[in-house]
Design a protein around this motif. Sequence first.
Motif, PDB file in Angstrom:
ATOM      1  N   PRO A   1     -24.036 -70.906 102.822  1.00 40.03           N
ATOM      2  CA  PRO A   1     -25.358 -70.071 102.383  1.00 40.03           C
ATOM      3  C   PRO A   1     -25.102 -68.820 102.571  1.00 40.03           C
ATOM      4  O   PRO A   1     -24.043 -67.964 103.417  1.00 40.03           O
ATOM      5  CB  PRO A   1     -26.232 -70.795 103.471  1.00 40.03           C
ATOM      6  N   ARG A   2     -26.001 -67.866 102.107  1.00 37.86           N
ATOM      7  CA  ARG A   2     -26.091 -66.443 101.997  1.00 37.86           C
ATOM      8  C   ARG A   2     -26.051 -65.815 103.383  1.00 37.86           C
ATOM      9  O   ARG A   2     -26.561 -66.346 104.376  1.00 37.86           O
ATOM     10  CB  ARG A   2     -27.296 -65.995 101.319  1.00 37.86           C
ATOM     11  N   GLY A   3     -25.144 -64.921 103.937  1.00 35.01           N
ATOM     12  CA  GLY A   3     -25.132 -64.383 105.090  1.00 35.01           C
ATOM     13  C   GLY A   3     -24.097 -65.127 106.288  1.00 35.01           C
ATOM     14  O   GLY A   3     -24.051 -64.553 107.161  1.00 35.01           O
ATOM     15  N   ALA A   4     -23.473 -66.164 105.723  1.00 36.78           N
ATOM     16  CA  ALA A   4     -22.468 -66.743 106.550  1.00 36.78           C
ATOM     17  C   ALA A   4     -21.447 -66.089 106.995  1.00 36.78           C
ATOM     18  O   ALA A   4     -20.877 -66.383 108.029  1.00 36.78           O
ATOM     19  CB  ALA A   4     -22.286 -68.119 105.973  1.00 36.78           C
ATOM     20  N   GLY A   5     -20.775 -65.213 106.217  1.00 40.59           N
ATOM     21  CA  GLY A   5     -19.632 -64.201 106.692  1.00 40.59           C
ATOM     22  C   GLY A   5     -18.410 -64.978 106.652  1.00 40.59           C
ATOM     23  O   GLY A   5     -17.669 -64.845 107.570  1.00 40.59           O
ATOM     24  N   LYS A   6     -18.238 -66.239 105.915  1.00 39.63           N
ATOM     25  CA  LYS A   6     -17.170 -67.222 106.091  1.00 39.63           C
ATOM     26  C   LYS A   6     -16.097 -66.855 104.914  1.00 39.63           C
ATOM     27  O   LYS A   6     -14.992 -67.075 105.218  1.00 39.63           O
ATOM     28  CB  LYS A   6     -17.943 -68.605 106.023  1.00 39.63           C
ATOM     29  N   ASP A   7     -16.356 -66.604 103.786  1.00 42.81           N
ATOM     30  CA  ASP A   7     -15.439 -66.179 102.781  1.00 42.81           C
ATOM     31  C   ASP A   7     -14.696 -67.630 102.380  1.00 42.81           C
ATOM     32  O   ASP A   7     -13.549 -67.762 102.746  1.00 42.81           O
ATOM     33  CB  ASP A   7     -14.518 -65.324 102.938  1.00 42.81           C
ATOM     34  N   ARG A   8     -15.446 -68.570 101.817  1.00 46.70           N
ATOM     35  CA  ARG A   8     -14.725 -69.855 101.279  1.00 46.70           C
ATOM     36  C   ARG A   8     -15.277 -70.151 100.001  1.00 46.70           C
ATOM     37  O   ARG A   8     -16.235 -70.474  99.641  1.00 46.70           O
ATOM     38  CB  ARG A   8     -15.195 -71.241 102.303  1.00 46.70           C
ATOM     39  N   HIS A   9     -14.517 -69.949  99.030  1.00 47.61           N
ATOM     40  CA  HIS A   9     -14.367 -70.338  97.519  1.00 47.61           C
ATOM     41  C   HIS A   9     -14.681 -71.704  97.155  1.00 47.61           C
ATOM     42  O   HIS A   9     -14.099 -72.723  97.776  1.00 47.61           O
ATOM     43  CB  HIS A   9     -13.433 -69.484  96.806  1.00 47.61           C
ATOM     44  N   THR A  10     -15.428 -71.779  96.197  1.00 44.30           N
ATOM     45  CA  THR A  10     -15.635 -73.134  95.564  1.00 44.30           C
ATOM     46  C   THR A  10     -15.673 -72.894  94.035  1.00 44.30           C
ATOM     47  O   THR A  10     -16.163 -72.070  93.744  1.00 44.30           O
ATOM     48  CB  THR A  10     -16.526 -74.014  96.256  1.00 44.30           C
ATOM     49  N   PRO A  11     -15.408 -73.995  93.194  1.00 43.01           N
ATOM     50  CA  PRO A  11     -15.424 -73.867  91.685  1.00 43.01           C
ATOM     51  C   PRO A  11     -16.863 -73.562  91.259  1.00 43.01           C
ATOM     52  O   PRO A  11     -17.878 -73.849  91.901  1.00 43.01           O
ATOM     53  CB  PRO A  11     -15.314 -75.162  91.236  1.00 43.01           C
ATOM     54  N   ILE A  12     -17.029 -72.764  90.328  1.00 42.41           N
ATOM     55  CA  ILE A  12     -18.236 -72.381  89.662  1.00 42.41           C
ATOM     56  C   ILE A  12     -19.250 -73.560  89.571  1.00 42.41           C
ATOM     57  O   ILE A  12     -19.091 -74.559  88.827  1.00 42.41           O
ATOM     58  CB  ILE A  12     -18.152 -71.661  88.521  1.00 42.41           C
ATOM     59  N   GLY A  13     -20.508 -73.532  90.138  1.00 46.93           N
ATOM     60  CA  GLY A  13     -21.501 -74.444  90.012  1.00 46.93           C
ATOM     61  C   GLY A  13     -21.567 -75.025  91.189  1.00 46.93           C
ATOM     62  O   GLY A  13     -22.594 -76.113  91.559  1.00 46.93           O
ATOM     63  N   SER A  14     -20.521 -75.385  91.966  1.00 42.88           N
ATOM     64  CA  SER A  14     -20.274 -76.590  92.916  1.00 42.88           C
ATOM     65  C   SER A  14     -20.707 -75.643  94.368  1.00 42.88           C
ATOM     66  O   SER A  14     -20.352 -76.610  95.663  1.00 42.88           O
ATOM     67  CB  SER A  14     -19.002 -76.898  93.031  1.00 42.88           C
ATOM     68  N   GLY A  15     -21.230 -74.531  94.331  1.00 44.44           N
ATOM     69  CA  GLY A  15     -21.459 -73.871  95.847  1.00 44.44           C
ATOM     70  C   GLY A  15     -23.291 -73.478  95.622  1.00 44.44           C
ATOM     71  O   GLY A  15     -23.888 -73.734  94.724  1.00 44.44           O
ATOM     72  N   TRP A  16     -23.349 -72.448  96.813  1.00 39.18           N
ATOM     73  CA  TRP A  16     -24.491 -71.929  97.138  1.00 39.18           C
ATOM     74  C   TRP A  16     -24.855 -70.945  96.136  1.00 39.18           C
ATOM     75  O   TRP A  16     -26.186 -70.713  95.963  1.00 39.18           O
ATOM     76  CB  TRP A  16     -24.618 -71.517  98.482  1.00 39.18           C
ATOM     77  N   ILE A  17     -24.032 -70.547  95.113  1.00 42.65           N
ATOM     78  CA  ILE A  17     -24.512 -69.164  94.394  1.00 42.65           C
ATOM     79  C   ILE A  17     -24.805 -69.998  93.137  1.00 42.65           C
ATOM     80  O   ILE A  17     -25.933 -69.785  92.467  1.00 42.65           O
ATOM     81  CB  ILE A  17     -23.351 -68.321  93.984  1.00 42.65           C
ATOM     82  N   GLY A  18     -24.106 -70.879  92.537  1.00 46.25           N
ATOM     83  CA  GLY A  18     -24.519 -71.624  91.116  1.00 46.25           C
ATOM     84  C   GLY A  18     -23.990 -70.945  89.917  1.00 46.25           C
ATOM     85  O   GLY A  18     -23.749 -69.882  89.962  1.00 46.25           O
ATOM     86  N   PHE A  19     -23.958 -71.798  88.860  1.00 48.40           N
ATOM     87  CA  PHE A  19     -23.759 -71.259  87.480  1.00 48.40           C
ATOM     88  C   PHE A  19     -24.391 -70.356  87.092  1.00 48.40           C
ATOM     89  O   PHE A  19     -23.846 -69.363  86.357  1.00 48.40           O
ATOM     90  CB  PHE A  19     -23.240 -72.614  86.642  1.00 48.40           C
ATOM     91  N   GLU A  20     -25.766 -70.569  87.169  1.00 53.11           N
ATOM     92  CA  GLU A  20     -26.679 -69.558  86.588  1.00 53.11           C
ATOM     93  C   GLU A  20     -26.538 -68.290  87.047  1.00 53.11           C
ATOM     94  O   GLU A  20     -26.625 -67.280  86.053  1.00 53.11           O
ATOM     95  CB  GLU A  20     -28.034 -70.187  86.717  1.00 53.11           C
ATOM     96  N   THR A  21     -26.371 -68.025  88.223  1.00 54.33           N
ATOM     97  CA  THR A  21     -26.054 -66.760  88.857  1.00 54.33           C
ATOM     98  C   THR A  21     -24.850 -66.001  88.348  1.00 54.33           C
ATOM     99  O   THR A  21     -24.783 -65.116  87.806  1.00 54.33           O
ATOM    100  CB  THR A  21     -26.287 -66.689  90.229  1.00 54.33           C
ATOM    101  N   ILE A  22     -23.998 -66.930  88.415  1.00 52.44           N
ATOM    102  CA  ILE A  22     -22.393 -66.391  88.126  1.00 52.44           C
ATOM    103  C   ILE A  22     -22.348 -66.178  86.564  1.00 52.44           C
ATOM    104  O   ILE A  22     -21.989 -65.034  86.113  1.00 52.44           O
ATOM    105  CB  ILE A  22     -21.286 -67.525  88.106  1.00 52.44           C
ATOM    106  N   ASN A  23     -23.091 -66.908  85.760  1.00 53.03           N
ATOM    107  CA  ASN A  23     -23.301 -66.579  84.352  1.00 53.03           C
ATOM    108  C   ASN A  23     -24.125 -65.050  84.164  1.00 53.03           C
ATOM    109  O   ASN A  23     -23.644 -64.448  83.335  1.00 53.03           O
ATOM    110  CB  ASN A  23     -24.013 -67.786  83.573  1.00 53.03           C
ATOM    111  N   LYS A  24     -25.006 -64.754  84.901  1.00 50.82           N
ATOM    112  CA  LYS A  24     -25.735 -63.532  84.818  1.00 50.82           C
ATOM    113  C   LYS A  24     -24.935 -62.484  85.160  1.00 50.82           C
ATOM    114  O   LYS A  24     -25.004 -61.375  84.585  1.00 50.82           O
ATOM    115  CB  LYS A  24     -27.038 -63.709  85.730  1.00 50.82           C
ATOM    116  N   VAL A  25     -24.098 -62.753  86.143  1.00 48.70           N
ATOM    117  CA  VAL A  25     -23.246 -61.582  86.609  1.00 48.70           C
ATOM    118  C   VAL A  25     -22.095 -61.365  85.305  1.00 48.70           C
ATOM    119  O   VAL A  25     -21.958 -60.335  85.170  1.00 48.70           O
ATOM    120  CB  VAL A  25     -22.411 -62.145  87.958  1.00 48.70           C
ATOM    121  N   VAL A  26     -21.638 -62.364  84.729  1.00 49.68           N
ATOM    122  CA  VAL A  26     -20.448 -62.202  83.719  1.00 49.68           C
ATOM    123  C   VAL A  26     -20.992 -61.352  82.507  1.00 49.68           C
ATOM    124  O   VAL A  26     -20.503 -60.616  81.931  1.00 49.68           O
ATOM    125  CB  VAL A  26     -19.998 -63.333  83.515  1.00 49.68           C
ATOM    126  N   HIS A  27     -22.478 -61.722  82.210  1.00 57.35           N
ATOM    127  CA  HIS A  27     -23.083 -60.897  80.986  1.00 57.35           C
ATOM    128  C   HIS A  27     -24.111 -60.241  81.519  1.00 57.35           C
ATOM    129  O   HIS A  27     -24.868 -59.515  80.602  1.00 57.35           O
ATOM    130  CB  HIS A  27     -23.900 -62.416  80.287  1.00 57.35           C
TER     131      HIS A  27
END
Length: 375
Positions: free
Chosen positions: A221-247
């Motif tokens: 979750p936001r603010g955890a300070g952990k740095d553990r990546h996961t595939p796009i859409g399978s984590g706390w950020i989600g595809f929609e947000t990543i897609n907004k970033v890219v575009h």
Amino acid sequence: MLKIGSHVSCADKGLLSAANEANEYGSSSFMIYTGAPQNTRRKPIEAMYPAEGKLAMKANGVEEIVVHAPYIINLGSYKDNTYQLAVDFLQQEIRRTHELEVKHIVLHPGAYTDKDAEYGIQRIADGLNEVLGGTNETEVHIALETMAGKGTEIGRSFEEIASIIDKVVHNERLSICLDTCHIHDAGYDIVGDLDGVLRQFDETIGLKRLGVVHINDSKNPRGAGKDRHTPIGSGWIGFETINKVVHHEALSGLPFILETPWIGKDAKKLRPMYEIEIALLRGNVAERFGAEFLQEVEELHSFFAKQEMDSRQYVLDVWDLLKNDAKAKKADPREPLERLYDNVAAAGLFPQLSEEAINQRLIAWLAGKQVLVNA
């Protein structure tokens, strides 16, 4: 054209092999190491087939790639030998990056270990002054990476990075690598207020300094300070947000680099989800994977709808369970993607497909139904 690609190995295979691997994923950009990231052993640049690699890149439509500095570089260390190694090795890596005709070399700023943040910021700035003062390759920019706040690492806030920049004499040779997982884990609300976060970045550092964007989902979750990546859409950020970033208009023209983990139960067959992640973010899934793929993703939507399962809520519920319930985590430590795969496999939904192929379709399902409309 959207410059999006993956982090590929270049340590021993060379630039040509890296270009070919990136092309398998549909990359129009990619990131490499110039050698192993955990040691100082380096082959001559000529042994990396740079000319052949550049020809392959041109043929594949790749205009810009990025170099990542080795992880053993720590300009924040109070230990003189560790600090001097970092300075000398980073200077060498800048020269190698220049020989490859690459503009940005991404660097984790450093960690202060047994000192404090003020010491770490000054030590890193001193190191960058020494590094830049001892290299003439002015075309190469050191891209300071935004960090998650793990341990004593510096760069966990825009203010820390700005403070470093202010202390560097030749800071025109500094750029920034913005990492979505890192800034999310550091506490920035890119899910709820991406525009606000970018505005804050602009006011603190300046969007003009951005040179690279790492696009990764987060296991925390936001603010955890952990740095553990996961595939796009399978984590706390989600595809929609990543897609907004890219575009996002403010980030247009930058190289976007995936560093999502390789997944699969069989360690010998672990594969990244880069190809489907890139296709989803580029919006060419149908072109890349075909109509049958989209039909099978539609079948997943129907399959999970019968279980009254919302993809986004399911992902967050599983991460919540693993975060908050130690007994549940011990009894069933499987992450969302693994649980979803097991669900599909148990139902015998796609007996003809490999584990990798099913996971690709699950990534597409996690991206939501709109993907089928825009495919």
